[in-house]
Design a protein around this motif. Structure first.
Motif, PDB file in Angstrom:
ATOM      1  N   ALA A  42       0.837  -1.207   0.000  1.00 36.82           N
ATOM      2  CA  ALA A  42       0.000   0.000   0.000  1.00 36.82           C
ATOM      3  C   ALA A  42       0.870   1.254   0.000  1.00 36.82           C
ATOM      4  O   ALA A  42       0.592   2.215  -0.739  1.00 36.82           O
ATOM      5  N   LYS A  43       1.927   1.255   0.806  1.00 34.91           N
ATOM      6  CA  LYS A  43       2.833   2.408   0.842  1.00 34.91           C
ATOM      7  C   LYS A  43       3.457   2.641  -0.527  1.00 34.91           C
ATOM      8  O   LYS A  43       3.564   3.780  -0.985  1.00 34.91           O
ATOM      9  N   PHE A  72      -3.657   0.271   8.330  1.00 31.84           N
ATOM     10  CA  PHE A  72      -2.533   1.101   7.875  1.00 31.84           C
ATOM     11  C   PHE A  72      -2.014   1.955   9.032  1.00 31.84           C
ATOM     12  O   PHE A  72      -0.804   2.002   9.271  1.00 31.84           O
ATOM     13  N   LYS A  73      -2.931   2.591   9.752  1.00 26.23           N
ATOM     14  CA  LYS A  73      -2.525   3.447  10.872  1.00 26.23           C
ATOM     15  C   LYS A  73      -1.877   2.630  11.982  1.00 26.23           C
ATOM     16  O   LYS A  73      -0.918   3.077  12.606  1.00 26.23           O
ATOM     17  N   LYS A  74      -2.388   1.426  12.220  1.00 29.38           N
ATOM     18  CA  LYS A  74      -1.803   0.541  13.241  1.00 29.38           C
ATOM     19  C   LYS A  74      -0.338   0.245  12.918  1.00 29.38           C
ATOM     20  O   LYS A  74       0.517   0.221  13.798  1.00 29.38           O
ATOM     21  N   HIS A  75      -0.030   0.033  11.648  1.00 29.67           N
ATOM     22  CA  HIS A  75       1.327  -0.344  11.243  1.00 29.67           C
ATOM     23  C   HIS A  75       2.255   0.854  11.025  1.00 29.67           C
ATOM     24  O   HIS A  75       3.473   0.701  11.134  1.00 29.67           O
ATOM     25  N   TYR A  83       0.125   9.707   4.912  1.00 26.43           N
ATOM     26  CA  TYR A  83       1.338   9.119   4.339  1.00 26.43           C
ATOM     27  C   TYR A  83       1.587   9.690   2.942  1.00 26.43           C
ATOM     28  O   TYR A  83       2.686  10.114   2.637  1.00 26.43           O
ATOM     29  N   ARG A  84       0.560   9.706   2.114  1.00 23.23           N
ATOM     30  CA  ARG A  84       0.711  10.211   0.749  1.00 23.23           C
ATOM     31  C   ARG A  84       1.118  11.690   0.790  1.00 23.23           C
ATOM     32  O   ARG A  84       1.979  12.115   0.028  1.00 23.23           O
ATOM     33  N   SER A  85       0.510  12.447   1.654  1.00 22.02           N
ATOM     34  CA  SER A  85       0.834  13.869   1.785  1.00 22.02           C
ATOM     35  C   SER A  85       2.277  14.059   2.240  1.00 22.02           C
ATOM     36  O   SER A  85       3.003  14.907   1.718  1.00 22.02           O
ATOM     37  N   ASP A  86       2.694  13.283   3.251  1.00 19.27           N
ATOM     38  CA  ASP A  86       4.075  13.385   3.756  1.00 19.27           C
ATOM     39  C   ASP A  86       5.093  13.023   2.682  1.00 19.27           C
ATOM     40  O   ASP A  86       6.126  13.690   2.558  1.00 19.27           O
TER      41      ASP A  86
END
Length: 90
Positions: A42-43, A72-75, A83-86
């Motif tokens: 996913a990342k 996703f947030k758990k991991h 994540y995409r924004s960062d």
């Protein structure tokens, strides 16, 4: 068929023995390992594509987008959107 049973069939091992062996060798459950691999994919998709979070969730066989975001947030500690924004800002 579950991942556990599919792997047992492919390896010819008893599924309970396979799960015990996997956990001993990898120091994590098969379920967590598979989730980690899906989140890594996913990342990658979030970095390299413009696919929606919903389509990535579906592509990686999460049963709904809310569950995908939760896992996703758990991991990662952040949501897929964050994540995409960062990644875009780095």
């Amino acid at each position: 068929m579950t991942h556990r049973h599919l792997l047992a069939e492919l390896t010819g091992l008893n599924s309970n023995y396979l799960i015990t062996l996997f956990k001993k060798q990898m120091r994590m459950t098969l379920k967590n390992y598979i989730q980690e691999q899906r989140i890594e994919e996913a990342k990658k998709l979030l970095r390299l594509t413009n696919d929606t979070i919903s389509s990535i969730s579906t592509r990686l066989n999460f049963y709904d987008q809310s569950y995908f975001i939760k896992v996703f947030k758990k991991h990662t500690g952040i949501t897929p959107k964050q994540y995409r924004s960062d990644v875009a800002n780095s």
